[in-house]
Design a protein around this motif. Structure first.
Motif, PDB file in Angstrom:
ATOM      1  N   VAL A 146       0.841  -1.303   0.019  1.00  0.00           N
ATOM      2  CA  VAL A 146      -0.143  -0.006   0.009  1.00  0.00           C
ATOM      3  C   VAL A 146       0.753   1.494   0.010  1.00  0.00           C
ATOM      4  CG1 VAL A 146      -1.664   1.358   1.442  1.00  0.00           C
ATOM      5  CG2 VAL A 146      -1.748  -1.157   1.312  1.00  0.00           C
ATOM      6  N   SER A 147       0.542   2.308  -0.850  1.00  0.00           N
ATOM      7  CA  SER A 147       1.002   3.705  -0.736  1.00  0.00           C
ATOM      8  C   SER A 147      -0.012   4.617  -0.858  1.00  0.00           C
ATOM      9  CB  SER A 147       2.132   3.750  -1.872  1.00  0.00           C
ATOM     10  OG  SER A 147       1.459   3.632  -3.155  1.00  0.00           O
ATOM     11  N   THR A 148       0.344   5.898  -0.285  1.00  0.00           N
ATOM     12  CA  THR A 148      -0.593   6.919  -0.427  1.00  0.00           C
ATOM     13  C   THR A 148      -0.201   8.322  -0.773  1.00  0.00           C
ATOM     14  OG1 THR A 148      -2.763   7.729   0.724  1.00  0.00           O
ATOM     15  CG2 THR A 148      -0.901   7.094   1.972  1.00  0.00           C
ATOM     16  N   HIS A 149      -0.907   8.815  -0.988  1.00  0.00           N
ATOM     17  CA  HIS A 149      -0.456  10.573  -1.071  1.00  0.00           C
ATOM     18  C   HIS A 149      -1.633  11.185  -0.725  1.00  0.00           C
ATOM     19  CE1 HIS A 149      -1.508  10.696  -5.361  1.00  0.00           C
ATOM     20  NE2 HIS A 149      -1.673  11.850  -5.272  1.00  0.00           N
ATOM     21  N   ILE A 150      -1.454  12.856  -0.378  1.00  0.00           N
ATOM     22  CA  ILE A 150      -2.485  13.688   0.011  1.00  0.00           C
ATOM     23  C   ILE A 150      -2.310  14.800  -0.713  1.00  0.00           C
ATOM     24  CG2 ILE A 150      -3.963  14.718   1.718  1.00  0.00           C
ATOM     25  CD1 ILE A 150      -2.835  12.621   3.975  1.00  0.00           C
ATOM     26  N   LEU A 151      -3.313  15.315  -1.349  1.00  0.00           N
ATOM     27  CA  LEU A 151      -3.054  16.445  -2.073  1.00  0.00           C
ATOM     28  C   LEU A 151      -4.361  17.354  -1.490  1.00  0.00           C
ATOM     29  CD1 LEU A 151      -2.916  15.886  -5.943  1.00  0.00           C
ATOM     30  CD2 LEU A 151      -1.060  16.491  -4.441  1.00  0.00           C
ATOM     31  N   ASP A 152      -3.750  18.676  -1.070  1.00  0.00           N
ATOM     32  CA  ASP A 152      -4.641  19.687  -0.166  1.00  0.00           C
ATOM     33  C   ASP A 152      -5.205  20.650  -1.354  1.00  0.00           C
ATOM     34  OD1 ASP A 152      -5.815  21.858   0.938  1.00  0.00           O
ATOM     35  OD2 ASP A 152      -4.280  22.255   2.395  1.00  0.00           O
ATOM     36  N   THR A 153      -6.504  20.103  -1.676  1.00  0.00           N
ATOM     37  CA  THR A 153      -7.006  20.788  -2.847  1.00  0.00           C
ATOM     38  C   THR A 153      -7.380  22.405  -2.572  1.00  0.00           C
ATOM     39  OG1 THR A 153      -9.377  19.961  -2.386  1.00  0.00           O
ATOM     40  CG2 THR A 153      -7.971  18.832  -3.851  1.00  0.00           C
ATOM     41  N   SER A 154      -7.467  22.872  -1.267  1.00  0.00           N
ATOM     42  CA  SER A 154      -7.660  24.186  -1.061  1.00  0.00           C
ATOM     43  C   SER A 154      -6.567  24.935  -1.320  1.00  0.00           C
ATOM     44  CB  SER A 154      -8.004  24.395   0.518  1.00  0.00           C
ATOM     45  OG  SER A 154      -7.174  23.921   1.574  1.00  0.00           O
ATOM     46  N   VAL A 155      -5.480  24.578  -1.430  1.00  0.00           N
ATOM     47  CA  VAL A 155      -4.355  25.347  -1.695  1.00  0.00           C
ATOM     48  C   VAL A 155      -3.504  24.976  -3.007  1.00  0.00           C
ATOM     49  CG1 VAL A 155      -3.793  26.112   0.515  1.00  0.00           C
ATOM     50  CG2 VAL A 155      -2.591  24.270   0.096  1.00  0.00           C
ATOM     51  N   GLY A 156      -4.137  23.729  -3.542  1.00  0.00           N
ATOM     52  CA  GLY A 156      -3.685  23.288  -4.528  1.00  0.00           C
ATOM     53  C   GLY A 156      -1.829  22.549  -4.306  1.00  0.00           C
ATOM     54  N   ASP A 189       6.277  15.793  -0.503  1.00  0.00           N
ATOM     55  CA  ASP A 189       5.576  15.739  -1.657  1.00  0.00           C
ATOM     56  C   ASP A 189       4.203  15.163  -1.460  1.00  0.00           C
ATOM     57  OD1 ASP A 189       5.172  16.020  -4.469  1.00  0.00           O
ATOM     58  OD2 ASP A 189       5.775  13.861  -4.787  1.00  0.00           O
ATOM     59  N   GLY A 190       3.679  15.188  -0.195  1.00  0.00           N
ATOM     60  CA  GLY A 190       2.462  14.614   0.476  1.00  0.00           C
ATOM     61  C   GLY A 190       2.366  13.071   0.263  1.00  0.00           C
ATOM     62  N   ARG A 191       3.527  12.380   0.141  1.00  0.00           N
ATOM     63  CA  ARG A 191       3.576  10.851  -0.086  1.00  0.00           C
ATOM     64  C   ARG A 191       4.017  10.225   1.425  1.00  0.00           C
ATOM     65  NH1 ARG A 191       2.660   9.709  -5.398  1.00  0.00           N
ATOM     66  NH2 ARG A 191       2.801  11.548  -6.856  1.00  0.00           N
ATOM     67  N   CYS A 192       3.451   8.876   1.127  1.00  0.00           N
ATOM     68  CA  CYS A 192       4.034   7.558   2.479  1.00  0.00           C
ATOM     69  C   CYS A 192       4.320   6.686   1.510  1.00  0.00           C
ATOM     70  CB  CYS A 192       2.920   7.400   3.185  1.00  0.00           C
ATOM     71  SG  CYS A 192       2.528   8.693   4.456  1.00  0.00           S
ATOM     72  N   LYS A 193       5.788   6.537   1.378  1.00  0.00           N
ATOM     73  CA  LYS A 193       6.402   5.605   0.542  1.00  0.00           C
ATOM     74  C   LYS A 193       6.975   4.505   1.439  1.00  0.00           C
ATOM     75  CE  LYS A 193       7.627   8.860  -2.963  1.00  0.00           C
ATOM     76  NZ  LYS A 193       8.770   9.492  -3.443  1.00  0.00           N
ATOM     77  N   ASP A 194       7.010   4.724   2.870  1.00  0.00           N
ATOM     78  CA  ASP A 194       7.512   3.830   3.573  1.00  0.00           C
ATOM     79  C   ASP A 194       6.572   2.865   4.377  1.00  0.00           C
ATOM     80  OD1 ASP A 194       6.474   5.663   5.183  1.00  0.00           O
ATOM     81  OD2 ASP A 194       8.364   5.911   6.317  1.00  0.00           O
ATOM     82  N   LEU A 195       5.267   2.515   3.960  1.00  0.00           N
ATOM     83  CA  LEU A 195       4.497   1.749   4.829  1.00  0.00           C
ATOM     84  C   LEU A 195       5.133   0.322   4.425  1.00  0.00           C
ATOM     85  CD1 LEU A 195       0.979   3.603   3.704  1.00  0.00           C
ATOM     86  CD2 LEU A 195       2.239   3.461   5.900  1.00  0.00           C
ATOM     87  N   PRO A 196       4.861  -0.620   5.784  1.00  0.00           N
ATOM     88  CA  PRO A 196       5.257  -2.030   5.260  1.00  0.00           C
ATOM     89  C   PRO A 196       4.157  -2.999   4.497  1.00  0.00           C
ATOM     90  CG  PRO A 196       4.181  -1.598   7.501  1.00  0.00           C
ATOM     91  CD  PRO A 196       4.141  -0.449   6.880  1.00  0.00           C
ATOM     92  N   ALA A 197       5.060  -3.831   3.679  1.00  0.00           N
ATOM     93  CA  ALA A 197       4.248  -4.825   3.223  1.00  0.00           C
ATOM     94  C   ALA A 197       3.266  -5.503   3.765  1.00  0.00           C
ATOM     95  CB  ALA A 197       5.145  -5.838   2.491  1.00  0.00           C
ATOM     96  N   LEU A 198       1.990  -6.087   3.605  1.00  0.00           N
ATOM     97  CA  LEU A 198       0.835  -6.500   4.273  1.00  0.00           C
ATOM     98  C   LEU A 198       1.350  -7.857   4.701  1.00  0.00           C
ATOM     99  CD1 LEU A 198      -2.238  -4.842   2.279  1.00  0.00           C
ATOM    100  CD2 LEU A 198      -0.712  -3.962   4.137  1.00  0.00           C
ATOM    101  N   PRO A 199       0.647  -8.317   5.913  1.00  0.00           N
ATOM    102  CA  PRO A 199       0.974  -9.668   6.027  1.00  0.00           C
ATOM    103  C   PRO A 199       0.130 -10.596   5.131  1.00  0.00           C
ATOM    104  CG  PRO A 199       0.168  -8.465   7.984  1.00  0.00           C
ATOM    105  CD  PRO A 199       0.390  -7.524   6.777  1.00  0.00           C
ATOM    106  N   GLU A 200       0.648 -11.841   5.084  1.00  0.00           N
ATOM    107  CA  GLU A 200       0.056 -12.682   4.407  1.00  0.00           C
ATOM    108  C   GLU A 200      -1.504 -13.050   4.962  1.00  0.00           C
ATOM    109  OE1 GLU A 200       0.812 -17.499   3.098  1.00  0.00           O
ATOM    110  OE2 GLU A 200       2.506 -16.071   3.192  1.00  0.00           O
TER     111      GLU A 200
END
Length: 137
Positions: free
Chosen positions: A11-21, A52-63
């Motif tokens: 899983v990875s995610t990122h957030i954009l604050d659309t109120s300020v772009g 950059d609003g990103r989370c690239k360090d989330l661990p792989a999911l357990p089986e």
């Protein structure tokens, strides 16, 4: 194929604050997992969004993981950015001039189903009065 050579579910995610772009930096989040729709949630990782609003360090999911929940702590982000957002709102003709608490949604929880071996990128488009999410690539 052994579990060591099988593609890991991630899983990875990122957030954009659309109120300020702009990307939303410094938003804390936790990742929880469960196996089955009636399983118990287990905390599996935590992170903060980078510049950059990103989370690239989330661990792989357990089986055996079938469901994932991302809990974003949005209130602290909006409180810390309220002054600059208010100033930008003043410059926009249709933008609200006053906020009640800095964030209508003090937290955002996103729950989704996963299948083994796939990658799930879940962007969050956020503003003080609403949000939307989708499965990205």
């Amino acid at each position: 194929m052994s579990s060591e050579t099988a593609a890991r579910t991630s899983v990875s995610t990122h957030i954009l604050d659309t109120s300020v772009g702009r990307p939303a930096e410094g938003v804390a989040l936790t990742l929880s997992v469960r196996s089955g729709s009636d399983g118990t949630w287990t905390a599996h990782g935590a992170s903060k969004t980078d510049a950059d609003g990103r989370c690239k360090d989330l661990p792989a999911l357990p089986e055996g993981t079938t469901h994932v929940r991302l809990d974003f702590e949005t209130e602290a982000y909006f409180v810390s950015h309220q002054h600059s957002s208010d100033k930008q709102a003043e410059e926009q003709q249709d933008a609200p001039r006053v906020r009640d608490s800095g964030a209508f949604f003090p937290e955002v929880a996103i729950t989704f189903a996963v299948k083994p071996g796939e990658h799930y990128h879940v962007p969050l488009l956020l503003n003080p009065f609403g949000y939307s999410v989708y499965r990205g690539s």
